[in-house]
Design a protein around this motif. Structure first.
Motif, PDB file in Angstrom:
ATOM      1  N   GLU A  91       0.630  -1.243   0.399  1.00  0.00           N
ATOM      2  CA  GLU A  91       0.058   0.002   0.227  1.00  0.00           C
ATOM      3  C   GLU A  91       0.945   0.916  -0.094  1.00  0.00           C
ATOM      4  O   GLU A  91       0.594   2.471  -0.426  1.00  0.00           O
ATOM      5  CB  GLU A  91      -1.284   0.091   1.240  1.00  0.00           C
ATOM      6  CG  GLU A  91      -1.939   1.173   1.120  1.00  0.00           C
ATOM      7  CD  GLU A  91      -3.120   0.811   2.107  1.00  0.00           C
ATOM      8  OE1 GLU A  91      -3.891  -0.292   1.590  1.00  0.00           O
ATOM      9  OE2 GLU A  91      -3.332   0.973   3.287  1.00  0.00           O
ATOM     10  N   GLN A 224      -8.064   0.712  -0.366  1.00  0.00           N
ATOM     11  CA  GLN A 224      -6.807   0.310   0.563  1.00  0.00           C
ATOM     12  C   GLN A 224      -7.539  -1.011   1.302  1.00  0.00           C
ATOM     13  O   GLN A 224      -8.738  -1.567   1.558  1.00  0.00           O
ATOM     14  CB  GLN A 224      -7.383   1.687   1.569  1.00  0.00           C
ATOM     15  CG  GLN A 224      -6.338   2.542   1.021  1.00  0.00           C
ATOM     16  CD  GLN A 224      -6.256   4.095   2.224  1.00  0.00           C
ATOM     17  OE1 GLN A 224      -6.753   4.935   2.081  1.00  0.00           O
ATOM     18  NE2 GLN A 224      -5.039   3.971   3.033  1.00  0.00           N
ATOM     19  N   ILE A 237      -6.601   8.816   3.957  1.00  0.00           N
ATOM     20  CA  ILE A 237      -6.052   7.765   3.625  1.00  0.00           C
ATOM     21  C   ILE A 237      -5.008   7.759   4.232  1.00  0.00           C
ATOM     22  O   ILE A 237      -4.535   6.381   4.522  1.00  0.00           O
ATOM     23  CB  ILE A 237      -4.928   7.794   1.539  1.00  0.00           C
ATOM     24  CG1 ILE A 237      -5.721   7.980   0.770  1.00  0.00           C
ATOM     25  CG2 ILE A 237      -3.661   7.656   2.303  1.00  0.00           C
ATOM     26  CD1 ILE A 237      -5.926   8.761  -0.610  1.00  0.00           C
ATOM     27  N   ASN A 240      -6.551   5.672   7.020  1.00  0.00           N
ATOM     28  CA  ASN A 240      -6.946   3.921   6.958  1.00  0.00           C
ATOM     29  C   ASN A 240      -4.778   4.139   6.695  1.00  0.00           C
ATOM     30  O   ASN A 240      -4.990   1.988   7.539  1.00  0.00           O
ATOM     31  CB  ASN A 240      -7.228   3.768   5.782  1.00  0.00           C
ATOM     32  CG  ASN A 240      -8.664   4.281   5.604  1.00  0.00           C
ATOM     33  OD1 ASN A 240      -9.643   4.214   6.175  1.00  0.00           O
ATOM     34  ND2 ASN A 240      -8.842   5.045   4.423  1.00  0.00           N
ATOM     35  N   LEU A 241      -4.283   4.063   6.540  1.00  0.00           N
ATOM     36  CA  LEU A 241      -3.243   3.506   6.760  1.00  0.00           C
ATOM     37  C   LEU A 241      -2.712   3.278   7.906  1.00  0.00           C
ATOM     38  O   LEU A 241      -1.641   2.354   8.063  1.00  0.00           O
ATOM     39  CB  LEU A 241      -1.935   5.177   6.040  1.00  0.00           C
ATOM     40  CG  LEU A 241      -0.726   4.685   5.252  1.00  0.00           C
ATOM     41  CD1 LEU A 241      -1.042   2.890   4.501  1.00  0.00           C
ATOM     42  CD2 LEU A 241       0.004   5.287   4.701  1.00  0.00           C
ATOM     43  N   GLN A 244      -3.793  -0.032   9.333  1.00  0.00           N
ATOM     44  CA  GLN A 244      -3.551  -0.386   8.708  1.00  0.00           C
ATOM     45  C   GLN A 244      -2.526  -1.605   9.399  1.00  0.00           C
ATOM     46  O   GLN A 244      -2.819  -3.062   9.345  1.00  0.00           O
ATOM     47  CB  GLN A 244      -2.906  -0.008   7.469  1.00  0.00           C
ATOM     48  CG  GLN A 244      -2.577  -1.892   6.230  1.00  0.00           C
ATOM     49  CD  GLN A 244      -1.261  -1.225   6.148  1.00  0.00           C
ATOM     50  OE1 GLN A 244      -0.181  -1.566   6.544  1.00  0.00           O
ATOM     51  NE2 GLN A 244      -1.290  -1.997   4.597  1.00  0.00           N
TER      52      GLN A 244
END
Length: 294
Positions: A91, A224, A237, A240-241, A244
């Motif tokens: 990702e 994602q 973004i 979400n990262l 993760q």
């Protein structure tokens, strides 16, 4: 529509990226910049090291990232995705390749991620196992019933799910999966329980680094890992990262969503061709290929 996907940990091999370095001035420049940023010559380990060298998390993750991202940069106009995704570590490669992160910032984050994960692994010995031939729901149910840390971690393709957790939890789960009819319940040679609650210390550490990094809108939507949905907002973004590391990689759902939204061809960029194979398991009619060198 054209989709590009980027591999995660486990795809590495000795010699990866060497031909890029030797045949492209741009690739050579980026590899040398990476050596400088990391403070050691990762190119020596990638091109001429041993399997053992490459298996160290602090080497593996930046190595795969560099091979993937530099390949995308060298392809130039041939790298023209209409949608994009990356498996776990991949990702980060996808975000840099699509312009959401700079090359330098992406590499620094990947290096910090690797170190933080290594630290979390050393704090509490843990592992992962691949479960083949069971419905996702059955695997989820068995994990939920075990009185130890064990969770679904990678939804790779229908009938292939990786679980993650404490060593005791994984051992119990593997036995129960076999009893439930799994074709295989195979412990993996990994450093720890990635994408599980045991990665919480690494998530906290990485969150600070991600928060202080500049993100831009990517050139196309990125699907994602945390929820398999498409994003273009830098703030979403980022969040979400951060989530993760302790969340499962919903790769099967990601492929289904990308195909459902019009992806008709998938190109895997970087070492190996695992993702190319997984795309075919999700939908055998979709075009899938991989590029590892020029």
């Amino acid at each position: 529509m054209k989709a590009f996907v980027f591999p995660g940990q486990g795809a590495q091999f000795v010699g990866m990226g060497k031909d890029l370095y030797e045949n492209s001035p741009l690739a050579k420049e980026l590899f040398e910049k990476a050596n400088e940023i990391l403070g050691f010559r990762i190119t020596d380990l990638m091109f001429d090291g041993t399997d053992e060298d490459l298996r160290q998390t602090k080497v593996t993750q930046p190595a795969i990232f560099l091979h993937s991202v530099i390949l995308a940069k060298v392809l130039g106009k041939e790298f023209n995705p209409q949608m994009i995704a990356g498996h776990s570590l991949g990702e980060f490669s996808a975000l840099v390749a699509s312009g959401a992160l700079s090359f330098e910032d992406g590499l620094v984050l990947v290096s910090k991620r690797a170190m933080a994960m290594q630290k979390a692994c050393e704090k509490e010995p843990s592992t992962m196992a691949a479960i083949l031939g069971l419905e996702d729901e059955v695997v989820e149910k068995i994990c939920a019933e075990i009185d130890a840390v064990v969770v679904p971690a990678n939804y790779n393709s229908p009938g292939q799910l990786v679980i993650s957790g404490s060593i005791a939890g994984i051992n119990i789960a593997c036995e129960k999966m076999k009893e439930a009819g799994a074709k295989r319940a195979l412990p993996l040679k990994v450093g720890g329980a990635f994408h599980s609650p045991l990665m919480e210390p690494a998530r906290v550490e990485l969150a600070q680094a991600i928060e202080s990094t500049t993100f831009n809108a990517p050139l196309c939507a990125i699907y994602q890992n945390v929820d398999a949905k498409a994003y273009t907002s830098p703030e979403e973004i980022k969040q979400n990262l951060i989530a993760q590391l302790t969340s499962p990689v919903r790769w099967t759902q990601t492929m289904l969503n990308m195909i459902g939204n019009g992806a008709s061809s998938f190109t895997e960029l970087g070492p190996g061709n695992v993702l190319q194979g997984l795309v075919k398991k999700v939908n055998k009619d979709v075009e899938a290929s991989s590029i590892q060198s020029l």
